[in-house]
Design a protein around this motif. Structure first.
Motif, PDB file in Angstrom:
ATOM      1  N   GLU A  52       0.842  -1.194   0.000  1.00  0.00           N
ATOM      2  CA  GLU A  52       0.000   0.000   0.000  1.00  0.00           C
ATOM      3  C   GLU A  52       0.876   1.241   0.000  1.00  0.00           C
ATOM      4  O   GLU A  52       1.695   1.428   0.905  1.00  0.00           O
ATOM      5  CB  GLU A  52      -0.937   0.003   1.214  1.00  0.00           C
ATOM      6  CG  GLU A  52      -1.973  -1.112   1.165  1.00  0.00           C
ATOM      7  CD  GLU A  52      -2.937  -1.059   2.339  1.00  0.00           C
ATOM      8  OE1 GLU A  52      -2.753  -0.178   3.214  1.00  0.00           O
ATOM      9  OE2 GLU A  52      -3.864  -1.882   2.380  1.00  0.00           O
ATOM     10  N   ARG A  77     -11.603   2.672   0.096  1.00  0.00           N
ATOM     11  CA  ARG A  77     -11.532   1.553   1.035  1.00  0.00           C
ATOM     12  C   ARG A  77     -10.790   1.975   2.298  1.00  0.00           C
ATOM     13  O   ARG A  77     -11.206   1.641   3.412  1.00  0.00           O
ATOM     14  CB  ARG A  77     -10.821   0.366   0.382  1.00  0.00           C
ATOM     15  CG  ARG A  77     -10.917  -0.928   1.205  1.00  0.00           C
ATOM     16  CD  ARG A  77     -10.029  -1.995   0.644  1.00  0.00           C
ATOM     17  NE  ARG A  77      -8.640  -1.798   1.084  1.00  0.00           N
ATOM     18  CZ  ARG A  77      -7.624  -2.520   0.630  1.00  0.00           C
ATOM     19  NH1 ARG A  77      -7.824  -3.425  -0.319  1.00  0.00           N
ATOM     20  NH2 ARG A  77      -6.413  -2.311   1.080  1.00  0.00           N
ATOM     21  N   LYS A  78      -9.681   2.735   2.118  1.00  0.00           N
ATOM     22  CA  LYS A  78      -8.928   3.201   3.280  1.00  0.00           C
ATOM     23  C   LYS A  78      -9.771   4.155   4.125  1.00  0.00           C
ATOM     24  O   LYS A  78      -9.733   4.101   5.358  1.00  0.00           O
ATOM     25  CB  LYS A  78      -7.652   3.912   2.821  1.00  0.00           C
ATOM     26  CG  LYS A  78      -6.647   2.999   2.131  1.00  0.00           C
ATOM     27  CD  LYS A  78      -5.931   2.086   3.102  1.00  0.00           C
ATOM     28  CE  LYS A  78      -4.916   2.812   3.921  1.00  0.00           C
ATOM     29  NZ  LYS A  78      -4.127   1.889   4.784  1.00  0.00           N
ATOM     30  N   GLU A 109     -12.151   2.057   5.966  1.00  0.00           N
ATOM     31  CA  GLU A 109     -11.456   1.371   7.051  1.00  0.00           C
ATOM     32  C   GLU A 109     -11.171   2.335   8.195  1.00  0.00           C
ATOM     33  O   GLU A 109     -11.333   1.983   9.367  1.00  0.00           O
ATOM     34  CB  GLU A 109     -10.151   0.760   6.530  1.00  0.00           C
ATOM     35  CG  GLU A 109     -10.354  -0.429   5.597  1.00  0.00           C
ATOM     36  CD  GLU A 109      -9.040  -0.897   4.982  1.00  0.00           C
ATOM     37  OE1 GLU A 109      -8.019  -0.196   5.179  1.00  0.00           O
ATOM     38  OE2 GLU A 109      -9.037  -1.950   4.314  1.00  0.00           O
ATOM     39  N   ASP A 110     -10.739   3.559   7.847  1.00  0.00           N
ATOM     40  CA  ASP A 110     -10.474   4.556   8.887  1.00  0.00           C
ATOM     41  C   ASP A 110     -11.747   4.921   9.635  1.00  0.00           C
ATOM     42  O   ASP A 110     -11.742   5.061  10.865  1.00  0.00           O
ATOM     43  CB  ASP A 110      -9.856   5.815   8.274  1.00  0.00           C
ATOM     44  CG  ASP A 110      -8.441   5.577   7.746  1.00  0.00           C
ATOM     45  OD1 ASP A 110      -7.835   4.567   8.140  1.00  0.00           O
ATOM     46  OD2 ASP A 110      -7.968   6.383   6.925  1.00  0.00           O
ATOM     47  N   LEU A 167     -14.401   3.034   9.912  1.00  0.00           N
ATOM     48  CA  LEU A 167     -14.785   1.880  10.723  1.00  0.00           C
ATOM     49  C   LEU A 167     -13.921   1.799  11.970  1.00  0.00           C
ATOM     50  O   LEU A 167     -14.425   1.533  13.075  1.00  0.00           O
ATOM     51  CB  LEU A 167     -14.655   0.602   9.895  1.00  0.00           C
ATOM     52  CG  LEU A 167     -14.998  -0.710  10.614  1.00  0.00           C
ATOM     53  CD1 LEU A 167     -16.441  -0.689  11.093  1.00  0.00           C
ATOM     54  CD2 LEU A 167     -14.746  -1.903   9.697  1.00  0.00           C
ATOM     55  N   ARG A 168     -12.623   2.036  11.793  1.00  0.00           N
ATOM     56  CA  ARG A 168     -11.709   1.991  12.941  1.00  0.00           C
ATOM     57  C   ARG A 168     -12.076   3.078  13.954  1.00  0.00           C
ATOM     58  O   ARG A 168     -12.110   2.828  15.165  1.00  0.00           O
ATOM     59  CB  ARG A 168     -10.270   2.172  12.454  1.00  0.00           C
ATOM     60  CG  ARG A 168      -9.213   1.891  13.516  1.00  0.00           C
ATOM     61  CD  ARG A 168      -7.807   2.051  12.954  1.00  0.00           C
ATOM     62  NE  ARG A 168      -7.591   1.164  11.817  1.00  0.00           N
ATOM     63  CZ  ARG A 168      -7.492   1.571  10.562  1.00  0.00           C
ATOM     64  NH1 ARG A 168      -7.579   2.870  10.272  1.00  0.00           N
ATOM     65  NH2 ARG A 168      -7.299   0.723   9.584  1.00  0.00           N
ATOM     66  N   GLU A 196     -15.199   2.048  15.673  1.00  0.00           N
ATOM     67  CA  GLU A 196     -14.940   1.016  16.671  1.00  0.00           C
ATOM     68  C   GLU A 196     -14.295   1.605  17.917  1.00  0.00           C
ATOM     69  O   GLU A 196     -14.644   1.237  19.047  1.00  0.00           O
ATOM     70  CB  GLU A 196     -14.035  -0.062  16.064  1.00  0.00           C
ATOM     71  CG  GLU A 196     -14.731  -0.923  15.008  1.00  0.00           C
ATOM     72  CD  GLU A 196     -13.787  -1.907  14.358  1.00  0.00           C
ATOM     73  OE1 GLU A 196     -12.558  -1.772  14.572  1.00  0.00           O
ATOM     74  OE2 GLU A 196     -14.261  -2.807  13.644  1.00  0.00           O
TER      75      GLU A 196
END
Length: 640
Positions: free
Chosen positions: A209, A266-267, A270-271, A273-274, A277
């Motif tokens: 990446e 996507r990143k 993901e960020d 989602l992170r 969370e």
């Protein structure tokens, strides 16, 4: 090629050789349609006018060397036929694009080789066309995909790149020959050796990446897949990651084939989602309630920090254990019965099972808890989320409130008894005072004027005291009396009140107007007391030179309530005393000879309104009048 008649152009100036070829074709029944020209000029004209499958070309012609026509027959396979066996001629012919080379002999044995040569060159041409078509197809794919595809040489320079590079603001032509490092953001340029790598197979860096930099300076994340390209000793490419037949032992690294896919979204996902969370974990770790997840088998999956604090266990100590471990023996059976029905039900989401149980801490101490259990579906598996609240303080407060309510109930009963006793004990002497006073007044004609005045004052004070006792008893019984809510017409209630106050209205020459009074749920006796006090109040506090006028009107709000306004044109008062008028025994006007009363009338009104779940407020202007606003619900939420 069998079964198809092939068009063949023979470029030959030797008539004997032409006839020999024609006889050979006829004799062997070959599917050839032969056309003959003797010069390069004529051959050039025929190639422009017609299409041929094969060209048979003599090396030496009357108007020149036959190889000169090869450039004009670029799309047609050419077989050079010559009596000159010079190897240099053969090499030159093949270099210029000839497909094959045959040498004439005096016995013309070369004719026997001709059909094989023709089939071979046609097969080669067919394969070339297929390869060309395949190359076009794959180039179209490469040029239309959104992924950036490029090839690097051993010096990390770009030797090929598709048009997807335009997304970064660069032209493919301008990218050729440049280092791939130039297209990486400065922070990722140290990864260039991981991209242009000689490693193959399992040692090759995969799914790297990196951030590619736009011409504008912006950057976006890309995932890089790399394939090392080798060249074997036969000059064939070898791709180690694919099943490719290679020849020879020597393999030379010629570069790296790379595919870069934009993964910015996507990143970002993901960020996000992170972050979600982390935020959710922060919430779960900071809430005051214990949150426990239980699988379909009743085993604990997780326990938050509050749960560890409430129960005294570390999450690892209860993981995979039964939830009943956290319950006291007295509650386990009740929980299992309730949970069994909930497990089998179809209730999902926040349609939870709720119950009060007794929890058990690690140190063995018991405590009351409130459990709310809900079901969530994850990948076709059910997970049950329990929210556990320690209600020790709430239970203590409830017990304190229960005791207070019991004490209050007992106090009210004692107060009611006391009020009845006081009412009886006080009213009886008053009745005697009034009765004796009446007897004295009947003989008052013989008394001096001063004694008659004193006797009148005694009678008035006794009557006022009796009225005070009646109001006090009424106020004390407002809460104790069982309320009978029913639908009543306030217009009818006010009509009855005006009938009772008819003499007073006549004495004051007053006027009472009413309009649009609603039908509501209320206690009829309370409503009658309310409006009798309000109307009496308006009649009482009027200006000496102005007859009282009262207007009763109503309007509805958007919350299902009715507001009744009782407006008068009386003496009014300063609004800074608006709260005082509802206090018990509070009188703004001390001249009791003019404004009689006990100071409990408006207090009773406020109590009646409160019992019905409503509100009362007042607006007033000295010398202009007063308006009381009584807001009552159209329907009572709890009927008695």
């Amino acid at each position: 090629m069998i079964g198809k008649t092939m068009n063949i152009l023979l470029i030959e100036n030797d008539r004997v050789d032409c006839l020999a070829l024609e006889r050979f074709i006829q004799k062997n029944g070959l599917p050839y349609r032969l056309e003959t020209v003797e010069t390069l000029e004529k051959a050039s004209a025929r190639l422009k006018e017609s299409t041929y499958d094969v060209v048979l070309l003599d090396y030496l012609l009357a108007d020149g060397v036959g190889l000169e026509i090869l450039s004009e027959a670029a799309n047609t396979p050419v077989i050079v036929i010559t009596g000159n066996g010079n190897e240099h001629v053969a090499v030159e012919a093949m270099r210029r694009g000839a497909y094959d080379y045959l040498i004439k002999d005096h016995e013309r044995n070369y004719l026997a080789l001709l059909p094989t040569s023709i089939n071979n060159v046609l097969l080669r041409k067919h394969n070339e066309l297929r390869i060309e078509e395949s190359e076009k197809r794959y180039r179209t794919i490469v040029e239309t995909v959104s992924d950036i595809i490029f090839q690097l040489d051993p010096e990390q320079k770009i030797t090929f790149i598709n048009s997807a590079i335009r997304e970064l603001g660069y032209d493919p032509e301008n990218a050729l020959g440049r280092s791939v490092e130039e297209f990486l953001c400065p922070e990722d340029r140290g990864k260039v050796n991981l991209i242009a790598t000689r490693r193959v197979g399992a040692r090759c860096t995969r799914n790297l990446e990196v951030r590619l930099q736009y011409k504008s300076g912006a950057t976006e994340w890309h995932e890089m897949k790399k394939i090392a390209v080798l060249l074997d000793s036969y000059g064939m490419w070898s791709v180690p990651d694919a099943v490719v037949q290679t020849h020879g032992a020597q393999k030379v690294f010629v570069g790296t084939l790379c595919i870069a896919r934009n993964i910015t979204k996507r990143k970002q996902a993901e960020d996000a989602l992170r972050e979600s969370e982390l935020r959710m974990r922060a919430i779960l770790d900071n809430v005051a309630d214990a949150i426990v997840t239980v699988n379909q088998g009743g085993a604990i999956e997780s326990l938050n920090i509050a749960g560890e604090r409430i129960f005294g266990y570390a999450a690892s100590e209860v993981a995979r254990g039964s939830f009943t471990k956290l319950l006291h023996d007295s509650s386990r059976k009740a929980y299992q019965e309730k949970a069994a029905g909930f497990w089998a039900s179809e209730k999902h989401g926040f349609d939870a099972m709720k119950c009060e149980l007794t929890g058990l801490r690690k140190d063995g101490s018991a405590f009351p808890l409130d459990l709310s259990l809900s079901r969530m579906e994850f990948d076709k598996n059910s997970l049950f989320i329990g929210i556990v609240r320690d209600i020790t303080e709430r239970k203590a407060a409830e017990e304190k409130l229960r005791k207070f309510a019991e004490d209050l109930r007992r106090s009210n009963m004692e107060l009611q008894g006391f009020a009845s006793v006081v009412s009886h004990d006080l009213k009886e002497p008053l009745r005697k005072i009034i009765a004796l006073g009446d007897r004295l007044l009947s003989a008052a004609s013989e008394f001096p004027d001063r004694e008659r005045d004193l006797l009148g004052r005694i009678q008035k004070s006794a009557a006022r005291m009796q009225l005070f006792i009646d109001d006090l008893l009424l106020y004390s019984n407002l809460s104790a009396r069982a309320r009978k809510f029913e639908r009543i017409d306030l217009d009818k209630i006010v009509e009855d009140v005006l009938a009772d106050l008819e003499i007073r209205i006549s004495q004051t020459r007053g006027t009472v107007n009413r309009e649009n009074l609603p039908i509501i749920e209320a206690d009829p006796l309370h409503m009658r007391q309310l409006f009798q006090n309000l109307v009496s109040n308006g009649l009482k506090f009027h200006k000496e030179d102005t007859p009282p006028t009262l207007d009763l009107r109503s309007f509805r709000d958007g919350d299902g309530n009715w507001t009744i306004a009782v407006e008068d044109n009386g003496i009014g008062f300063d609004e800074k005393y608006a709260d005082r008028v509802f206090r018990p025994f509070e009188r703004l006007h001390d001249n009791s000879s003019i404004y009689e009363g006990t100071g409990l009338g408006l207090t009773i009104c406020q109590k009646v309104v409160a019992v019905h779940g409503g509100k009362i407020k007042v607006n007033s202007v000295p010398g202009k009048g007063t308006t009381f606003f009584v807001t009552l619900p159209e329907k009572q939420s709890g009927k008695e």
